[in-house]
Design a protein around this motif. Sequence first.
Motif, mmCIF file in Angstrom:
data_model
loop_
_atom_site.group_PDB
_atom_site.id
_atom_site.type_symbol
_atom_site.label_atom_id
_atom_site.label_comp_id
_atom_site.label_asym_id
_atom_site.label_seq_id
_atom_site.Cartn_x
_atom_site.Cartn_y
_atom_site.Cartn_z
ATOM 1 N N LYS A 133 0.844 -1.194 0.000
ATOM 2 C CA LYS A 133 0.000 0.000 0.000
ATOM 3 C C LYS A 133 0.881 1.246 0.000
ATOM 4 N N ILE A 134 0.507 2.237 -0.802
ATOM 5 C CA ILE A 134 1.249 3.495 -0.850
ATOM 6 C C ILE A 134 0.313 4.679 -0.623
ATOM 7 N N LEU A 135 0.734 5.587 0.222
ATOM 8 C CA LEU A 135 0.069 6.879 0.391
ATOM 9 C C LEU A 135 0.813 7.881 -0.485
ATOM 10 N N PHE A 136 0.085 8.522 -1.400
ATOM 11 C CA PHE A 136 0.740 9.488 -2.285
ATOM 12 C C PHE A 136 0.147 10.873 -2.052
ATOM 13 N N ILE A 137 1.029 11.817 -1.683
ATOM 14 C CA ILE A 137 0.639 13.183 -1.341
ATOM 15 C C ILE A 137 1.138 14.118 -2.425
#
Length: 297
Positions: free
Chosen positions: A2-6
């Motif tokens: 899982k990746i959080l991309f900001i």
Amino acid sequence: MKILFIYNPNSGDESGKEFVGKIEDKLKKYFDEVILKETKKAGDGTKFVEEIRDVDSIGAFGGDGTINEVLLGMKNIDSKAKLLILPGGTGNLLGQRLNISQDKEEALESFDFKKTQKIDLGRVNDKIFSLFASIGAVPEAIHEVSSEEKSKIGGLAYVKKSIEKLTTSEKYNFDVKSDGGNYSGPVDHLIVGLSNKIGKLEFTSENKEMNNGYANLFILTKDSIKDRLELLKDSIEGEVEQGKNILDFTVKEAEIYSIDDKEVRLDIDGDEGPKLPVKIKILKEAVEVYIPREELT
């Protein structure tokens, strides 16, 4: 995975919203879940990282300010996530230091998420910096030079920008304490550098590693135009530590105080930082970053 991309839609040429679709398509090829978050105000990058903790990786598209907000959030929660940096600002100094292309399309294409590198960070009071903390006209001018200016007129771009600022430079009186040495007295310029480069400029031959747990602390003690121009010349030639009025310490920790109680702010990675007094600590191998599958020149 899982990746959080900001992403900051207002960084650089304000192309974030248009480009984020391509970023999402790319990430979905490598991650099972992609969480997109758009920053709307200062501090959002830090907030998103602290709120969404259960991720394997964190990505950021924006300038150095956005990157540092994300890094601050990661350190606040002791995140072990790997960091992806995509250039979206005007400076992108950390990305440049990691040989990430400054062309966002090329940068996005260059990652296969197999190669990583651990790098140091600096903590100054309640902020994080990834390359340098500084006070003075020449460091300020050097990081303000755009890649377009650099490509057009080379090293003269640094000269031009610095000369514009030299006549307005202030002189300070600081008390500097560090594990590498102490100094008390007049200061014209001060820089704490985690790297030997700012953008494309290699200003010193010392401390080339980005993961040894140390920073170089340089102090220019004289304030004449001649001394400032010599500092600029030595910086461009990569020999800033050779200056006759330069103090050079290798440090893990440092404290900086204003002796005359003048309000002075540190610059961190090109953005306004905290007011003095400050305590700086170098965090060894504090974050693991993705690097391109092939180093780009």
